[in-house]
Design a protein around this motif. Structure first.
Motif, PDB file in Angstrom:
ATOM      1  N   UNK A  76     -12.027 -26.627 -30.288  1.00 30.18           N
ATOM      2  CA  UNK A  76     -12.120 -27.028 -28.878  1.00 30.18           C
ATOM      3  C   UNK A  76     -12.666 -28.443 -28.742  1.00 30.18           C
ATOM      4  N   UNK A  77     -13.645 -28.774 -29.553  1.00 33.24           N
ATOM      5  CA  UNK A  77     -14.197 -30.133 -29.532  1.00 33.24           C
ATOM      6  C   UNK A  77     -13.141 -31.140 -29.995  1.00 33.24           C
ATOM      7  N   UNK A  78     -12.352 -30.765 -30.999  1.00 33.94           N
ATOM      8  CA  UNK A  78     -11.280 -31.630 -31.493  1.00 33.94           C
ATOM      9  C   UNK A  78     -10.241 -31.871 -30.399  1.00 33.94           C
ATOM     10  N   UNK A  79      -9.869 -30.834 -29.661  1.00 31.22           N
ATOM     11  CA  UNK A  79      -8.925 -30.987 -28.551  1.00 31.22           C
ATOM     12  C   UNK A  79      -9.506 -31.871 -27.467  1.00 31.22           C
ATOM     13  N   UNK A  80     -10.760 -31.695 -27.181  1.00 25.94           N
ATOM     14  CA  UNK A  80     -11.424 -32.526 -26.174  1.00 25.94           C
ATOM     15  C   UNK A  80     -11.407 -33.992 -26.594  1.00 25.94           C
ATOM     16  N   UNK A  81     -11.685 -34.256 -27.858  1.00 28.52           N
ATOM     17  CA  UNK A  81     -11.645 -35.630 -28.370  1.00 28.52           C
ATOM     18  C   UNK A  81     -10.232 -36.214 -28.289  1.00 28.52           C
ATOM     19  N   UNK A  82      -9.232 -35.385 -28.594  1.00 26.46           N
ATOM     20  CA  UNK A  82      -7.841 -35.843 -28.527  1.00 26.46           C
ATOM     21  C   UNK A  82      -7.455 -36.182 -27.088  1.00 26.46           C
ATOM     22  N   UNK A  83      -7.887 -35.362 -26.145  1.00 26.90           N
ATOM     23  CA  UNK A  83      -7.575 -35.628 -24.739  1.00 26.90           C
ATOM     24  C   UNK A  83      -8.266 -36.894 -24.241  1.00 26.90           C
ATOM     25  N   UNK A 137       0.704 -40.921 -31.122  1.00 22.86           N
ATOM     26  CA  UNK A 137      -0.200 -40.341 -32.123  1.00 22.86           C
ATOM     27  C   UNK A 137      -1.231 -39.430 -31.450  1.00 22.86           C
ATOM     28  N   UNK A 138      -1.820 -39.865 -30.346  1.00 20.91           N
ATOM     29  CA  UNK A 138      -2.825 -39.060 -29.659  1.00 20.91           C
ATOM     30  C   UNK A 138      -2.211 -37.794 -29.047  1.00 20.91           C
ATOM     31  N   UNK A 139      -0.950 -37.888 -28.591  1.00 22.93           N
ATOM     32  CA  UNK A 139      -0.271 -36.696 -28.083  1.00 22.93           C
ATOM     33  C   UNK A 139      -0.032 -35.690 -29.213  1.00 22.93           C
ATOM     34  N   UNK A 140       0.366 -36.185 -30.378  1.00 17.14           N
ATOM     35  CA  UNK A 140       0.553 -35.305 -31.536  1.00 17.14           C
ATOM     36  C   UNK A 140      -0.774 -34.668 -31.950  1.00 17.14           C
ATOM     37  N   UNK A 141      -1.824 -35.481 -31.888  1.00 17.00           N
ATOM     38  CA  UNK A 141      -3.162 -34.989 -32.216  1.00 17.00           C
ATOM     39  C   UNK A 141      -3.541 -33.859 -31.252  1.00 17.00           C
ATOM     40  N   UNK A 142      -3.256 -34.046 -29.967  1.00 20.96           N
ATOM     41  CA  UNK A 142      -3.533 -33.001 -28.971  1.00 20.96           C
ATOM     42  C   UNK A 142      -2.725 -31.747 -29.247  1.00 20.96           C
ATOM     43  N   UNK A 143      -1.451 -31.909 -29.606  1.00 23.57           N
ATOM     44  CA  UNK A 143      -0.621 -30.750 -29.947  1.00 23.57           C
ATOM     45  C   UNK A 143      -1.156 -30.014 -31.161  1.00 23.57           C
ATOM     46  N   UNK A 144      -1.557 -30.781 -32.166  1.00 20.99           N
ATOM     47  CA  UNK A 144      -2.138 -30.181 -33.364  1.00 20.99           C
ATOM     48  C   UNK A 144      -3.425 -29.438 -33.013  1.00 20.99           C
ATOM     49  N   UNK A 145      -4.241 -30.054 -32.158  1.00 18.37           N
ATOM     50  CA  UNK A 145      -5.511 -29.422 -31.771  1.00 18.37           C
ATOM     51  C   UNK A 145      -5.256 -28.123 -31.001  1.00 18.37           C
ATOM     52  N   UNK A 146      -4.211 -28.092 -30.161  1.00 16.07           N
ATOM     53  CA  UNK A 146      -3.885 -26.866 -29.428  1.00 16.07           C
ATOM     54  C   UNK A 146      -3.443 -25.764 -30.386  1.00 16.07           C
ATOM     55  N   UNK A 147      -2.637 -26.120 -31.394  1.00 21.20           N
ATOM     56  CA  UNK A 147      -2.233 -25.131 -32.398  1.00 21.20           C
ATOM     57  C   UNK A 147      -3.449 -24.630 -33.177  1.00 21.20           C
TER      58      UNK A 147
END
Length: 161
Positions: free
Chosen positions: A27-34, A74-84
């Motif tokens: 969750x923290x990783x997704x927050x950072x990506x967003x 890249x940040x969108x991919x990071x967000x997608x990865x974080x959601x997975x």
């Protein structure tokens, strides 16, 4: 009360807590990506395209825009990865919680079984004591019981006065 499931329950609880920490980290990783994606969009808005000037200025501005769009992708991919990652962590946590609850249930059943056996053993002991007491009273003759009663009664009457 310790059972054969106590140590296993402890291990399952530790595994479940580890899964909770992994989910928090995801969750923290997704927050950072967003946040990074939001900053990328803000940075893209700040890039100005020159209206007049040399061709090198136009090319450098275009290169900056392309680079920023690449950062956004890249940040969108990071967000997608974080959601997975969150989805997988939730599934793992769910499985770990089910395992923990299963062993917790087994331990509670084992404890209830032991308590039930103890109750039965206690009831048997009380029955045995009652039977022994009854048989001791039955062995005495009625005359002896009456004499014992009167003796006790007179002894307490004369000793208390």
């Amino acid at each position: 009360m310790k059972t054969r499931y106590t140590s296993l329950l402890s291990v399952k609880k530790n595994i479940m807590q580890k899964s909770e920490r992994v989910l928090q980290s995801a969750n923290a990783n997704l927050n950072n990506a967003q946040i990074a994606l939001q900053l990328s969009f803000e940075s893209l808005d700040e890039i100005d395209s020159p209206k007049i000037g040399r061709i090198s200025d136009f090319l450098s501005s275009r290169m900056l825009l392309d680079t920023q769009r690449s950062v956004i992708r890249h940040n969108e991919e990071w967000g997608g990865f974080a959601k997975k990652e969150i989805k997988n962590a939730k599934e793992q946590l769910k499985l770990d919680m089910m395992e923990y609850e299963k062993f917790n249930y087994l331990e509670l059943e084992e404890i209830n079984k032991v308590l039930k056996l103890r109750k039965i053993a206690e009831a048997k002991e009380l029955d045995e004591i009652a039977r022994m007491t009854y048989s001791n009273n039955k062995k005495r003759k009625p005359f002896e019981i009456t004499i014992t009663f009167y003796t006790t009664y007179f002894n307490t009457f004369f000793t208390s006065n």
